[in-house]
Design a protein around this motif. Structure first.
Motif, PDB file in Angstrom:
ATOM      1  N   ALA A  45      -0.563   2.826  10.735  1.00 31.29           N
ATOM      2  CA  ALA A  45      -0.429   1.654   9.874  1.00 31.29           C
ATOM      3  C   ALA A  45       0.901   0.947  10.166  1.00 31.29           C
ATOM      4  CB  ALA A  45      -0.512   2.047   8.409  1.00 31.29           C
ATOM      5  N   ASP A  46       1.975   1.726  10.361  1.00 29.01           N
ATOM      6  CA  ASP A  46       3.281   1.142  10.674  1.00 29.01           C
ATOM      7  C   ASP A  46       3.235   0.326  11.972  1.00 29.01           C
ATOM      8  OD1 ASP A  46       4.932   1.940   8.557  1.00 29.01           O
ATOM      9  OD2 ASP A  46       5.240   3.933   9.419  1.00 29.01           O
ATOM     10  N   GLN A  47       2.402   0.771  12.904  1.00 28.61           N
ATOM     11  CA  GLN A  47       2.360   0.090  14.212  1.00 28.61           C
ATOM     12  C   GLN A  47       1.364  -1.060  14.246  1.00 28.61           C
ATOM     13  OE1 GLN A  47       1.982   3.946  14.636  1.00 28.61           O
ATOM     14  NE2 GLN A  47       4.150   3.679  14.194  1.00 28.61           N
TER      15      GLN A  47
ATOM     16  N   PRO B  43      13.549   5.443  13.294  1.00 27.38           N
ATOM     17  CA  PRO B  43      13.047   5.026  14.616  1.00 27.38           C
ATOM     18  C   PRO B  43      11.549   4.740  14.657  1.00 27.38           C
ATOM     19  CG  PRO B  43      13.468   7.394  14.610  1.00 27.38           C
ATOM     20  CD  PRO B  43      13.861   6.881  13.248  1.00 27.38           C
ATOM     21  N   TRP B  44      10.893   4.464  13.478  1.00 27.95           N
ATOM     22  CA  TRP B  44       9.470   4.090  13.519  1.00 27.95           C
ATOM     23  C   TRP B  44       9.224   2.761  12.842  1.00 27.95           C
ATOM     24  CZ3 TRP B  44      10.744   8.986  11.286  1.00 27.95           C
ATOM     25  CH2 TRP B  44      10.994   8.948   9.904  1.00 27.95           C
TER      26      TRP B  44
ATOM     27  N   LEU C  48      19.856  -1.484  13.804  1.00 23.51           N
ATOM     28  CA  LEU C  48      19.165  -2.524  13.039  1.00 23.51           C
ATOM     29  C   LEU C  48      18.181  -1.884  12.071  1.00 23.51           C
ATOM     30  CD1 LEU C  48      18.365  -5.086  15.874  1.00 23.51           C
ATOM     31  CD2 LEU C  48      19.881  -5.463  13.926  1.00 23.51           C
ATOM     32  N   LYS C  49      17.692  -0.706  12.459  1.00 24.18           N
ATOM     33  CA  LYS C  49      16.712  -0.003  11.628  1.00 24.18           C
ATOM     34  C   LYS C  49      17.239   1.366  11.242  1.00 24.18           C
ATOM     35  CE  LYS C  49      12.349   0.397  12.060  1.00 24.18           C
ATOM     36  NZ  LYS C  49      11.400  -0.105  11.086  1.00 24.18           N
ATOM     37  N   LYS C  50      16.864   1.801  10.046  1.00 25.89           N
ATOM     38  CA  LYS C  50      17.334   3.108   9.571  1.00 25.89           C
ATOM     39  C   LYS C  50      16.491   4.246  10.131  1.00 25.89           C
ATOM     40  CE  LYS C  50      19.475   1.693   5.189  1.00 25.89           C
ATOM     41  NZ  LYS C  50      18.868   0.364   4.931  1.00 25.89           N
TER      42      LYS C  50
ATOM     43  N   ARG D 172      10.650   3.524   0.494  1.00 24.04           N
ATOM     44  CA  ARG D 172      10.962   2.575   1.562  1.00 24.04           C
ATOM     45  C   ARG D 172      11.395   3.348   2.808  1.00 24.04           C
ATOM     46  NH1 ARG D 172      16.408  -1.030   1.887  1.00 24.04           N
ATOM     47  NH2 ARG D 172      16.135  -1.688   4.026  1.00 24.04           N
ATOM     48  N   GLY D 173      10.810   2.967   3.923  1.00 23.68           N
ATOM     49  CA  GLY D 173      11.181   3.587   5.186  1.00 23.68           C
ATOM     50  C   GLY D 173      10.354   4.817   5.536  1.00 23.68           C
ATOM     51  N   ALA D 174       9.578   5.339   4.578  1.00 22.68           N
ATOM     52  CA  ALA D 174       8.737   6.499   4.879  1.00 22.68           C
ATOM     53  C   ALA D 174       7.721   6.119   5.954  1.00 22.68           C
ATOM     54  CB  ALA D 174       8.024   6.966   3.614  1.00 22.68           C
TER      55      ALA D 174
ATOM     56  N   ILE E 117       0.837  -1.214   0.000  1.00 17.51           N
ATOM     57  CA  ILE E 117       0.000   0.000   0.000  1.00 17.51           C
ATOM     58  C   ILE E 117       0.873   1.265   0.000  1.00 17.51           C
ATOM     59  CG2 ILE E 117      -1.716   1.313   1.327  1.00 17.51           C
ATOM     60  CD1 ILE E 117      -2.864  -1.164  -0.015  1.00 17.51           C
ATOM     61  N   LYS E 118       1.944   1.235   0.816  1.00 16.92           N
ATOM     62  CA  LYS E 118       2.830   2.416   0.886  1.00 16.92           C
ATOM     63  C   LYS E 118       3.432   2.733  -0.481  1.00 16.92           C
ATOM     64  CE  LYS E 118       5.490   2.924   4.914  1.00 16.92           C
ATOM     65  NZ  LYS E 118       6.401   2.320   5.931  1.00 16.92           N
ATOM     66  N   ARG E 119       3.838   1.695  -1.196  1.00 19.79           N
ATOM     67  CA  ARG E 119       4.428   1.921  -2.534  1.00 19.79           C
ATOM     68  C   ARG E 119       3.379   2.476  -3.484  1.00 19.79           C
ATOM     69  NH1 ARG E 119       7.977   0.011   0.519  1.00 19.79           N
ATOM     70  NH2 ARG E 119       7.519   2.064   1.346  1.00 19.79           N
TER      71      ARG E 119
END
Ligand code: CTP
Ligand code: MG
Length: 177
Positions: A119-121, A176-177, A172-174, A112-114, A104-106
């Motif tokens: 939804a992210d959570q 913080p969300w 580990l992640k680029k 990527r990463g936005a 959906i994000k795309r």
């Protein structure tokens, strides 16, 4: 008070396979992307480089492993008993929910990463709930009472935020969300 704490821990306990599968995809992620670099009809990436086979497999194995351990502890008697099938639907559903969100994000044109708040959570929670409800409806309704569903929906964004800040600090992640 004691009852409330028991309900809270039971809700988190029931969700644990999903809670493990999701971050372990980040820990094990990398390498070949699931979409193999291909684009969708809109010319944008199908899923993006942030969804990889290694992440999927690592998340799945860890989620199923923790669920299997849970099934064999006495705590399951008090907090809720998973079945092997449910352990799988919670883990696979969580990972599928995460993939679906990236799809959906795309489509929304987000890189990527936005960030896509909420939804992210909750993507992986929605996936875990949906797949488990579809394949194990009796188990789902017997174990995830309305109160526990509400507890999961409210506490997950908080837990997710904390986990991701830790993942970010551990590099580990680029984001913080
Ligand atoms: N990851 C992975 N495979 C998955 C899920 C996650 O390899 N199935 C790894 C990737 O390295 C990814 C990181 O975990 O970059 C963080 O996951 P997530 O936040 O879900 O992905 P984003 O990079 O933010 O990408 P998107 O915008 O698609 O959510
Ligand atoms: Mg992300």
């Amino acid at each position: 008070m004691g009852v409330m704490i028991e309900v809270l821990f039971s809700a988190l306990w029931l969700m644990l396979p999903a809670y493990v599968a999701n971050p372990m995809a980040v820990v094990f992620g990398g390498g070949r992307p699931i979409d193999l670099g291909r684009n969708f009809l809109d010319g944008r990436r199908l899923l993006g480089d942030g969804k990889t086979y290694r992440g999927l497999l690592g998340g799945l194995l860890c989620g199923v492993f923790i669920g299997f351990v849970q099934m064999n502890t006495l705590l399951s008697y008090y907090l809720g008993a998973h079945t092997l099938s449910v352990v799988c639907t919670l883990s696979i559903g969580a990972l599928m929910g995460d993939l679906f969100e990236s799809f959906i994000k795309r489509r929304l044109g987000l890189q990527r990463g936005a960030e896509l708040p909420l939804a992210d959570q909750l993507d992986f929670v929605a996936g875990a709930f949906l797949l488990t409800y579809l394949l194990e409806p009796l188990w789902f309704t017997a174990n995830f009472t309305p109160v526990k569903l509400l507890i999961v929906l409210v506490t997950t964004p908080i837990l997710h935020r904390i986990t991701n800040i830790i993942g970010y600090r551990m590099k580990l992640k680029k984001e913080p969300w």
